[in-house]
Scaffold this motif. Structure first.
Motif, mmCIF file in Angstrom:
data_model
loop_
_atom_site.group_PDB
_atom_site.id
_atom_site.type_symbol
_atom_site.label_atom_id
_atom_site.label_comp_id
_atom_site.label_asym_id
_atom_site.label_seq_id
_atom_site.Cartn_x
_atom_site.Cartn_y
_atom_site.Cartn_z
ATOM 1 N N PHE A 148 0.851 -1.184 0.000
ATOM 2 C CA PHE A 148 0.000 0.000 0.000
ATOM 3 C C PHE A 148 0.891 1.241 0.000
ATOM 4 C CE2 PHE A 148 -2.888 3.047 2.382
ATOM 5 C CZ PHE A 148 -3.769 3.221 1.319
ATOM 6 N N ILE A 149 0.665 2.102 -0.994
ATOM 7 C CA ILE A 149 1.400 3.370 -1.062
ATOM 8 C C ILE A 149 0.487 4.453 -0.509
ATOM 9 C CG2 ILE A 149 2.615 4.997 -2.550
ATOM 10 C CD1 ILE A 149 2.976 2.745 -4.583
ATOM 11 N N THR A 150 0.826 4.949 0.663
ATOM 12 C CA THR A 150 -0.034 5.908 1.333
ATOM 13 C C THR A 150 0.573 7.299 1.350
ATOM 14 O OG1 THR A 150 -1.195 6.438 3.411
ATOM 15 C CG2 THR A 150 0.930 5.319 3.620
ATOM 16 N N GLU A 151 -0.270 8.299 1.205
ATOM 17 C CA GLU A 151 0.160 9.664 1.481
ATOM 18 C C GLU A 151 0.326 9.829 2.986
ATOM 19 O OE1 GLU A 151 -2.190 12.768 2.404
ATOM 20 O OE2 GLU A 151 -4.115 11.995 1.669
ATOM 21 N N ALA A 152 0.985 10.911 3.401
ATOM 22 C CA ALA A 152 1.156 11.181 4.825
ATOM 23 C C ALA A 152 1.138 12.683 5.090
ATOM 24 C CB ALA A 152 2.448 10.560 5.328
ATOM 25 N N THR A 153 0.250 13.389 4.383
ATOM 26 C CA THR A 153 0.161 14.840 4.547
ATOM 27 C C THR A 153 0.019 15.217 6.017
ATOM 28 O OG1 THR A 153 -0.863 15.024 2.365
ATOM 29 C CG2 THR A 153 -1.098 16.918 3.845
ATOM 30 N N PHE A 154 -0.842 14.482 6.726
ATOM 31 C CA PHE A 154 -1.054 14.740 8.155
ATOM 32 C C PHE A 154 -0.600 13.538 8.989
ATOM 33 C CE2 PHE A 154 -4.074 17.639 6.051
ATOM 34 C CZ PHE A 154 -3.608 18.839 6.584
ATOM 35 N N GLY A 155 0.593 13.070 8.650
ATOM 36 C CA GLY A 155 1.130 11.862 9.272
ATOM 37 C C GLY A 155 1.856 12.087 10.581
ATOM 38 N N LEU A 156 1.242 12.840 11.486
ATOM 39 C CA LEU A 156 1.741 13.006 12.846
ATOM 40 C C LEU A 156 0.574 12.858 13.819
ATOM 41 C CD1 LEU A 156 4.115 16.126 12.491
ATOM 42 C CD2 LEU A 156 4.814 13.750 12.898
ATOM 43 N N PRO A 157 0.797 12.287 15.003
ATOM 44 C CA PRO A 157 -0.305 12.060 15.943
ATOM 45 C C PRO A 157 -1.048 13.327 16.359
ATOM 46 C CG PRO A 157 1.599 10.750 16.568
ATOM 47 C CD PRO A 157 2.051 11.656 15.462
ATOM 48 N N VAL A 158 -0.422 14.504 16.226
ATOM 49 C CA VAL A 158 -1.099 15.747 16.593
ATOM 50 C C VAL A 158 -2.284 16.041 15.673
ATOM 51 C CG1 VAL A 158 0.358 17.245 15.163
ATOM 52 C CG2 VAL A 158 -0.720 18.184 17.195
ATOM 53 N N PHE A 159 -2.254 15.485 14.474
ATOM 54 C CA PHE A 159 -3.312 15.772 13.508
ATOM 55 C C PHE A 159 -4.476 14.799 13.651
ATOM 56 C CE2 PHE A 159 0.367 17.714 11.276
ATOM 57 C CZ PHE A 159 -0.117 19.023 11.251
ATOM 58 N N ARG A 160 -5.478 15.252 14.386
ATOM 59 C CA ARG A 160 -6.742 14.525 14.493
ATOM 60 C C ARG A 160 -7.826 15.533 14.140
ATOM 61 N NH1 ARG A 160 -3.468 11.556 18.256
ATOM 62 N NH2 ARG A 160 -3.806 9.316 17.970
ATOM 63 N N HIS A 161 -8.443 15.345 12.992
ATOM 64 C CA HIS A 161 -9.288 16.394 12.426
ATOM 65 C C HIS A 161 -10.609 16.604 13.155
ATOM 66 C CE1 HIS A 161 -6.327 16.584 9.371
ATOM 67 N NE2 HIS A 161 -6.798 15.658 8.564
ATOM 68 N N GLY A 162 -11.174 15.552 13.716
ATOM 69 C CA GLY A 162 -12.480 15.698 14.361
ATOM 70 C C GLY A 162 -13.602 15.757 13.338
ATOM 71 N N ASP A 163 -14.779 16.187 13.779
ATOM 72 C CA ASP A 163 -15.985 16.188 12.953
ATOM 73 C C ASP A 163 -16.098 17.512 12.209
ATOM 74 O OD1 ASP A 163 -18.493 16.032 11.849
ATOM 75 O OD2 ASP A 163 -19.518 15.460 13.701
ATOM 76 N N ALA A 164 -16.077 17.465 10.882
ATOM 77 C CA ALA A 164 -16.167 18.682 10.075
ATOM 78 C C ALA A 164 -17.475 19.426 10.322
ATOM 79 C CB ALA A 164 -16.023 18.336 8.598
ATOM 80 N N ALA A 165 -18.546 18.694 10.633
ATOM 81 C CA ALA A 165 -19.845 19.339 10.882
ATOM 82 C C ALA A 165 -19.765 20.285 12.084
ATOM 83 C CB ALA A 165 -20.925 18.280 11.108
ATOM 84 N N LEU A 166 -18.970 19.936 13.081
ATOM 85 C CA LEU A 166 -18.812 20.800 14.254
ATOM 86 C C LEU A 166 -18.044 22.071 13.895
ATOM 87 C CD1 LEU A 166 -18.010 18.149 17.033
ATOM 88 C CD2 LEU A 166 -20.202 19.243 16.508
ATOM 89 N N GLU A 167 -17.110 21.973 12.958
ATOM 90 C CA GLU A 167 -16.377 23.157 12.514
ATOM 91 C C GLU A 167 -17.310 24.112 11.768
ATOM 92 O OE1 GLU A 167 -12.837 23.545 13.314
ATOM 93 O OE2 GLU A 167 -13.750 22.052 14.650
ATOM 94 N N VAL A 168 -18.212 23.559 10.986
ATOM 95 C CA VAL A 168 -19.184 24.390 10.265
ATOM 96 C C VAL A 168 -20.136 25.062 11.250
ATOM 97 C CG1 VAL A 168 -21.203 24.240 8.742
ATOM 98 C CG2 VAL A 168 -19.024 23.239 8.043
#
Length: 345
Positions: free
Chosen positions: A135-155
């Motif tokens: 599997f060839i994966t991207e890692a744009t946000f490949g650090l444990p600090v990056f947890r995006h959460g629920d986009a609906a809550l951001e809206v």
């Protein structure tokens, strides 16, 4: 057959010698297989291009009809033979038309993910898990600090700010392909039914999304609007425009930016972002690790992003893993020429 005999990093990009093509090449090649329409993956000038209909259409919108010598459309789930390999496209959940590319040679299957996310998105086909050997994966946000959460809550944060400051305009920086349309769809899902205004650079792509059956409600060009009329409204624009002279047309604008990078508050402050919105079209750390584990792949290649942390995570779980030395990938290029910004084009 060894995986590196099937796909190999080269200066032009990921090369499949037995298939005679490159995946998302960064310079013109004879045959290109393209994962999605973002400008760091889909470039003009190739001899032949194989991609989904939406990706080909996006390239036409951006580069003109003659962006490649020839084009070929492939659908999700369709398999074709190129040279000595079989190629199959699967949804990546990144933007409209985005795909993972499964390359199978003899009994070895390698999946190149391109960019992907496993979070819900009403504007594109959901990510599909594809079992594979590598599997060839991207890692744009490949650090444990990056947890995006629920986009609906951001809206909801955005809508709360609109309610709190009815005399101000809200100017939301968002990438023109994928992010802008997703933010609009999330606003509609949250019950916001007022017109949403668009920077001119977003109009073509957003109209294309609507032509493909993506419901986005009433959208209006911001060009020609009087300053006072924009109080209490939401406008979407490329990120570069929000700090441009173009933004002066808005009454006391609240500047927002929808991006996974907004998890880093210092980055938001440096960019003059008053309202950071953590909304990303890439998988976060949990999404990356969960996907890697679920593919069942024994070998993981990590590319364009925070590679080291994900490689370490894979190795700690007994997987073979390595970073891929691919250059030329990053955020979508979103600079808006000054003249275009001034005109609100």
């Amino acid at each position: 057959m060894r995986p590196q005999d099937i796909l190999l990093p080269t200066a032009a990009g990921l090369c499949c010698k037995p298939g005679g093509f490159h995946i998302d090449p960064v310079r013109p090649v004879e045959r290109a297989v393209i994962t999605h329409g973002h400008s760091d993956h889909a470039r003009a000038g190739h001899g032949a291009v194989l991609a989904t209909q939406e990706t080909l259409d996006m390239m036409r919108l951006r580069y003109g009809e003659n962006f490649a010598g020839s084009t070929q459309t492939i659908s999700y789930g369709e398999e074709i033979r190129l040279g000595d390999v079989r190629v199959k496209f699967h949804p990546a959940g990144h933007v409209l038309g985005s795909a993972q590319i499964a390359v199978t040679c003899m009994d070895t299957c390698i999946v190149a993910s391109g960019d992907y996310k496993d979070a819900p998105d009403p504007t594109c086909t959901p990510f599909e898990l594809v079992p594979c050997d590598v599997f060839i994966t991207e890692a744009t946000f490949g650090l444990p600090v990056f947890r995006h959460g629920d986009a609906a809550l951001e809206v909801k944060k955005l809508l709360a700010s609109v309610a709190l400051f009815p005399e101000r305009a809200h100017l939301v920086g968002a990438y023109s392909l994928g992010k802008a349309q997703r933010v609009i769809a999330l606003l509609r899902k949250a019950g916001y039914d007022a017109p949403i205004y668009l920077h001119g650079a977003m109009e073509k792509i957003t109209s294309y999304y609507q032509s493909r059956g993506i419901a986005l409600g009433e959208l209006r060009p911001v060009a020609g609007m009087k300053k006072a009329q924009l109080a209490g409204t939401i406008t979407l624009a490329p990120p570069s425009a929000t700090s441009d002279i173009w933004a002066r047309r808005f009454p006391d604008p609240v500047t927002a930016f929808a991006s996974g990078w907004m998890r880093v508050r210092a980055r938001a402050r440096q960019g003059g972002v008053e309202l950071p919105l953590v909304i990303s079209d890439h998988a976060d750390w949990d999404g990356l690790t969960a996907t890697v584990a679920a593919t069942g792949a024994g070998e993981i290649w990590v590319t364009h992003g925070q590679e080291d942390a994900l490689v370490h995570w894979c190795k700690s779980r007994g997987l073979r893993a390595q970073p891929l030395d691919l250059v030329g990938y990053g955020e979508e290029e979103e600079s808006v020429p000054a003249a275009q910004s001034e005109a609100g084009a």
